[in-house]
Design a protein around this motif. Structure first.
Motif, PDB file in Angstrom:
ATOM      1  N   LEU A 265       0.842  -1.196   0.000  1.00  0.00           N
ATOM      2  CA  LEU A 265       0.000   0.000   0.000  1.00  0.00           C
ATOM      3  C   LEU A 265       0.881   1.251   0.000  1.00  0.00           C
ATOM      4  O   LEU A 265       1.792   1.388   0.815  1.00  0.00           O
ATOM      5  CB  LEU A 265      -0.907  -0.003   1.227  1.00  0.00           C
ATOM      6  CG  LEU A 265      -2.141   0.887   1.152  1.00  0.00           C
ATOM      7  CD1 LEU A 265      -3.115   0.353   0.113  1.00  0.00           C
ATOM      8  CD2 LEU A 265      -2.831   0.964   2.518  1.00  0.00           C
ATOM      9  N   THR A 266       0.578   2.172  -0.914  1.00  0.00           N
ATOM     10  CA  THR A 266       1.437   3.335  -1.112  1.00  0.00           C
ATOM     11  C   THR A 266       0.604   4.595  -1.302  1.00  0.00           C
ATOM     12  O   THR A 266      -0.447   4.575  -1.949  1.00  0.00           O
ATOM     13  CB  THR A 266       2.342   3.136  -2.348  1.00  0.00           C
ATOM     14  OG1 THR A 266       3.174   1.987  -2.128  1.00  0.00           O
ATOM     15  CG2 THR A 266       3.223   4.343  -2.607  1.00  0.00           C
ATOM     16  N   PHE A 270       3.090   7.270   2.865  1.00  0.00           N
ATOM     17  CA  PHE A 270       3.699   5.996   3.239  1.00  0.00           C
ATOM     18  C   PHE A 270       4.000   5.180   1.986  1.00  0.00           C
ATOM     19  O   PHE A 270       3.420   5.412   0.916  1.00  0.00           O
ATOM     20  CB  PHE A 270       2.792   5.218   4.202  1.00  0.00           C
ATOM     21  CG  PHE A 270       1.357   5.108   3.749  1.00  0.00           C
ATOM     22  CD1 PHE A 270       0.957   4.131   2.857  1.00  0.00           C
ATOM     23  CD2 PHE A 270       0.394   5.997   4.219  1.00  0.00           C
ATOM     24  CE1 PHE A 270      -0.356   4.029   2.435  1.00  0.00           C
ATOM     25  CE2 PHE A 270      -0.922   5.911   3.798  1.00  0.00           C
ATOM     26  CZ  PHE A 270      -1.306   4.922   2.903  1.00  0.00           C
ATOM     27  N   LYS A 271       4.917   4.219   2.132  1.00  0.00           N
ATOM     28  CA  LYS A 271       5.383   3.449   0.973  1.00  0.00           C
ATOM     29  C   LYS A 271       5.380   1.951   1.278  1.00  0.00           C
ATOM     30  O   LYS A 271       5.875   1.504   2.314  1.00  0.00           O
ATOM     31  CB  LYS A 271       6.814   3.866   0.597  1.00  0.00           C
ATOM     32  CG  LYS A 271       6.962   5.337   0.206  1.00  0.00           C
ATOM     33  CD  LYS A 271       6.428   5.601  -1.190  1.00  0.00           C
ATOM     34  CE  LYS A 271       6.676   7.045  -1.599  1.00  0.00           C
ATOM     35  NZ  LYS A 271       5.777   8.000  -0.969  1.00  0.00           N
ATOM     36  N   LYS A 272       4.798   1.183   0.365  1.00  0.00           N
ATOM     37  CA  LYS A 272       4.856  -0.286   0.364  1.00  0.00           C
ATOM     38  C   LYS A 272       4.555  -0.911   1.732  1.00  0.00           C
ATOM     39  O   LYS A 272       5.336  -1.680   2.284  1.00  0.00           O
ATOM     40  CB  LYS A 272       6.222  -0.759  -0.150  1.00  0.00           C
ATOM     41  CG  LYS A 272       6.483  -0.396  -1.611  1.00  0.00           C
ATOM     42  CD  LYS A 272       7.732  -1.036  -2.142  1.00  0.00           C
ATOM     43  CE  LYS A 272       7.938  -0.720  -3.629  1.00  0.00           C
ATOM     44  NZ  LYS A 272       6.875  -1.253  -4.486  1.00  0.00           N
ATOM     45  N   ILE A 273       3.401  -0.547   2.265  1.00  0.00           N
ATOM     46  CA  ILE A 273       2.952  -1.092   3.552  1.00  0.00           C
ATOM     47  C   ILE A 273       2.282  -2.441   3.317  1.00  0.00           C
ATOM     48  O   ILE A 273       1.329  -2.552   2.540  1.00  0.00           O
ATOM     49  CB  ILE A 273       1.963  -0.136   4.243  1.00  0.00           C
ATOM     50  CG1 ILE A 273       2.609   1.233   4.502  1.00  0.00           C
ATOM     51  CG2 ILE A 273       1.432  -0.748   5.531  1.00  0.00           C
ATOM     52  CD1 ILE A 273       3.767   1.205   5.468  1.00  0.00           C
ATOM     53  N   THR A 274       2.792  -3.466   3.980  1.00  0.00           N
ATOM     54  CA  THR A 274       2.247  -4.818   3.840  1.00  0.00           C
ATOM     55  C   THR A 274       1.989  -5.421   5.222  1.00  0.00           C
ATOM     56  O   THR A 274       2.879  -5.438   6.066  1.00  0.00           O
ATOM     57  CB  THR A 274       3.222  -5.722   3.063  1.00  0.00           C
ATOM     58  OG1 THR A 274       3.406  -5.194   1.737  1.00  0.00           O
ATOM     59  CG2 THR A 274       2.695  -7.144   2.960  1.00  0.00           C
ATOM     60  N   MET A 296      -2.129   6.338   7.154  1.00  0.00           N
ATOM     61  CA  MET A 296      -2.449   4.991   6.695  1.00  0.00           C
ATOM     62  C   MET A 296      -3.826   4.570   7.205  1.00  0.00           C
ATOM     63  O   MET A 296      -4.640   4.015   6.467  1.00  0.00           O
ATOM     64  CB  MET A 296      -1.385   4.001   7.173  1.00  0.00           C
ATOM     65  CG  MET A 296      -1.593   2.595   6.618  1.00  0.00           C
ATOM     66  SD  MET A 296      -0.622   1.382   7.495  1.00  0.00           S
ATOM     67  CE  MET A 296      -1.414   1.386   9.093  1.00  0.00           C
ATOM     68  N   GLY A 297      -4.088   4.839   8.494  1.00  0.00           N
ATOM     69  CA  GLY A 297      -5.397   4.511   9.056  1.00  0.00           C
ATOM     70  C   GLY A 297      -6.517   5.254   8.342  1.00  0.00           C
ATOM     71  O   GLY A 297      -7.572   4.678   8.042  1.00  0.00           O
ATOM     72  N   ILE A 306      -5.216   6.667  -2.067  1.00  0.00           N
ATOM     73  CA  ILE A 306      -4.208   5.612  -2.149  1.00  0.00           C
ATOM     74  C   ILE A 306      -3.657   5.592  -3.572  1.00  0.00           C
ATOM     75  O   ILE A 306      -4.413   5.551  -4.542  1.00  0.00           O
ATOM     76  CB  ILE A 306      -4.810   4.241  -1.777  1.00  0.00           C
ATOM     77  CG1 ILE A 306      -5.262   4.242  -0.311  1.00  0.00           C
ATOM     78  CG2 ILE A 306      -3.795   3.123  -2.017  1.00  0.00           C
ATOM     79  CD1 ILE A 306      -6.059   3.030   0.093  1.00  0.00           C
ATOM     80  N   ASN A 307      -2.330   5.610  -3.695  1.00  0.00           N
ATOM     81  CA  ASN A 307      -1.713   5.668  -5.022  1.00  0.00           C
ATOM     82  C   ASN A 307      -1.366   4.305  -5.600  1.00  0.00           C
ATOM     83  O   ASN A 307      -1.217   4.159  -6.819  1.00  0.00           O
ATOM     84  CB  ASN A 307      -0.432   6.516  -4.975  1.00  0.00           C
ATOM     85  CG  ASN A 307      -0.719   7.956  -4.608  1.00  0.00           C
ATOM     86  OD1 ASN A 307      -1.810   8.463  -4.870  1.00  0.00           O
ATOM     87  ND2 ASN A 307       0.236   8.626  -3.973  1.00  0.00           N
ATOM     88  N   GLY A 308      -1.212   3.299  -4.740  1.00  0.00           N
ATOM     89  CA  GLY A 308      -0.837   1.979  -5.244  1.00  0.00           C
ATOM     90  C   GLY A 308      -0.981   0.907  -4.185  1.00  0.00           C
ATOM     91  O   GLY A 308      -1.167   1.186  -3.003  1.00  0.00           O
TER      92      GLY A 308
END
Length: 509
Positions: A265-266, A270-274, A296-297, A306-308
């Motif tokens: 999630l990006t 924030f970047k590349k949250i898994t 993020m929340g 959300i971008n990605g």
């Protein structure tokens, strides 16, 4: 410096303060503690001139005063930083700090605003505070909650106070910002400023204050040096009973199937949250202020773009386009800022409870008044929310009762995933305990709880699993049973160029 003699305060027939007798010495940091509703803020507002006492006398620098206005208080050198923000969002930092004083200089005879001079003065105040990342020309609406609090404190220092009243100054600050504030307060004390310090973070009292006064039900029940009492005794004085643990006993439970799965999630925050969260799991997200956890929340609840990345909800592809879609799927959000995002302060308890649940309490546009009342009373009793009646305005509730209402209004919806951002910010120890019990109860019913908090002690004691974020990325996954609070903090500052060793001291204390 300041003496209060037999101070009492009543609102209508409700007596909020009774026979307050207190001496505040010059050049000291004096802590005022108590549960929400104990009368702390009312007492401070009397000292600041915002309220007039119903009875009693104040003596400031040897002069008797029965009442005075906030402007007179400022003239006396009494400045208060309120818990609620008083900043104008559409104005810049420097405009807020010198609001009402843009051209008040005696040398400024042409009444033109000297912008460069105000910017320079603002920069100097922030520099003395050790703050370099906030531009004086930045619009306040673009600042984080923590940065807004720093601006509030900077504004108070611009008045060169003799008595500085701080109401929950660190509630929205990170560890670094808290350390900066403590350093500033110690310097102010050395320069002759008397500081009245209100905080629910009791550990801070033992770090910063010389003396502590405990209020309970509008009366002083303890007033002495901090080194003569320990934290458990202080809590007992506040709540009127002995307490052995700040946290309820954990409930044995087994996690169910995966509720939410997030992959890469990006966004711009924030970047590349898994990660994934299971039924009945309390998953903690921790980090320093500004790490991206709040954004993020909000993104998972459809409040931010959300971008990605991909999101699966109970195995199905899911995109949180807006909060309405999330609510329909059983995803709910408790915001960090309850005053502007969680409640309508001018409306009643009942209206705030009903507002997000109109589809539950109305049919064909007609409100089911009896059902509305019954459900509202049931939730109030479940969460022990102290109110006079359902029509009481929310702005007149204590902070803890406001927060419990923010949480309670979602319970009727039987959530499947509850995202809670700073659920106990600005809440007293008794209300915290009740909120913690409710969190355990909800998780025992299979509800997945995503708990976002900068309070590392809270995260470490409440959660089944902890994700730590720093600068928009997950830097580690920990389990409370085989990790320490120091390890959480180390991951929270990972990637930062400067790690202040005092941050670890705060946690250890």
């Amino acid at each position: 410096m300041l003496e209060l003699i037999n101070i009492g305060k009543s609102f209508s027939s409700v007596k909020v303060l009774k026979n307050i007798n207190l001496k505040i010495n010059r050049n000291e940091i004096h802590a005022i503690v108590g549960e929400n509703g104990a009368g702390k803020s009312t007492l401070m507002k009397i000292i600041y001139g915002e309220h007039s006492p119903t009875e009693g006398t104040l003596i400031i620098n040897g002069e008797k005063r029965n009442h005075y206005s906030p402007s007179e208080a400022l003239h006396e050198g009494i400045v208060m930083v309120h818990q609620e923000s008083s900043l104008v969002p559409t104005l810049s930092v420097y405009e807020n700090i010198f609001l009402g004083r843009w051209n008040s200089s005696k040398t400024n005879k042409n009444y033109l605003v000297k912008k460069k001079e105000l910017i320079s003065l603002t920069r100097e105040i922030l520099r003395k505070m050790g703050v370099y990342h906030i531009s004086p020309e930045k619009r306040v609406s673009s600042l984080s909650i923590g940065d807004k609090q720093i601006v509030e404190i900077a504004k108070s220092l611009s008045f060169n106070p003799k008595i500085l009243i701080l109401d929950e100054p660190t509630a929205a600050l990170s560890i670094e910002e808290t350390n900066i504030l403590f350093s500033i307060l110690k310097t102010l004390k050395e320069n002759g400023v008397t500081i009245l310090y209100i905080s629910h973070r009791l550990e801070e009292i033992f770090q910063i204050a010389e003396r502590v006064t405990v209020l309970r039900n509008g009366e002083i029940v303890y007033n002495d040096f901090v080194n003569k009492i320990n934290i458990n005794e202080l809590i007992s004085k506040m709540i009127g009973r002995e307490i052995t643990n700040k946290y309820p006993e954990k409930i044995n439970k087994t996690s169910g199937k995966i509720v939410l799965q997030v992959v890469d999630l990006t966004s711009s925050y924030f970047k590349k949250i898994t990660f994934e969260i299971h039924e009945g799991e309390i998953l903690g997200i921790s980090g320093l202020m500004g790490c991206g956890s709040t954004q993020m929340g909000e993104s998972l609840f459809g409040l931010r773009k959300i971008n990605g990345g991909n999101i699966h909800y109970y195995g199905e592809r899911f995109f949180p386009k807006n909060p309405s879609i999330c609510i329909k799927h059983g995803i709910f959000y408790v915001p960090a800022d309850r005053h502007s995002l969680g409640l309508v302060l001018k409306r009643s308890v009942k209206e705030n409870y009903t507002l997000p649940n109109l589809d539950f309490f109305a049919k064909y546009g007609i409100l089911k008044i009896n059902k509305e009342k019954q459900d509202c009373y049931r939730t109030i009793n479940q969460l022990n929310i102290k109110i006079s009646n359902l029509n009481q305005k929310v702005e007149n509730l204590s902070g803890g009762n406001q927060q419990k209402l923010v949480i309670g209004k979602w319970i009727v919806r039987q959530p499947k995933l509850l995202i809670m951002d700073e659920p106990t910010r600005g809440v007293d120890v008794g209300a915290k305990y009740e909120i913690y019990k409710k969190i355990y109860e909800l998780s025992s019913k299979g509800i997945a709880i995503l708990l976002i908090s900068t309070d590392i002690d809270e995260i470490h004691n409440l959660c089944d699993r902890i994700l730590v974020m720093s600068e928009g990325r997950i830097t580690g996954t920990l389990y409370p049973e085989n990790s320490t609070k120091e390890e959480i903090l180390a991951l929270a500052v990972k990637g930062k160029e400067d790690i202040n060793s005092q941050e670890f001291e705060v946690i250890n204390n």
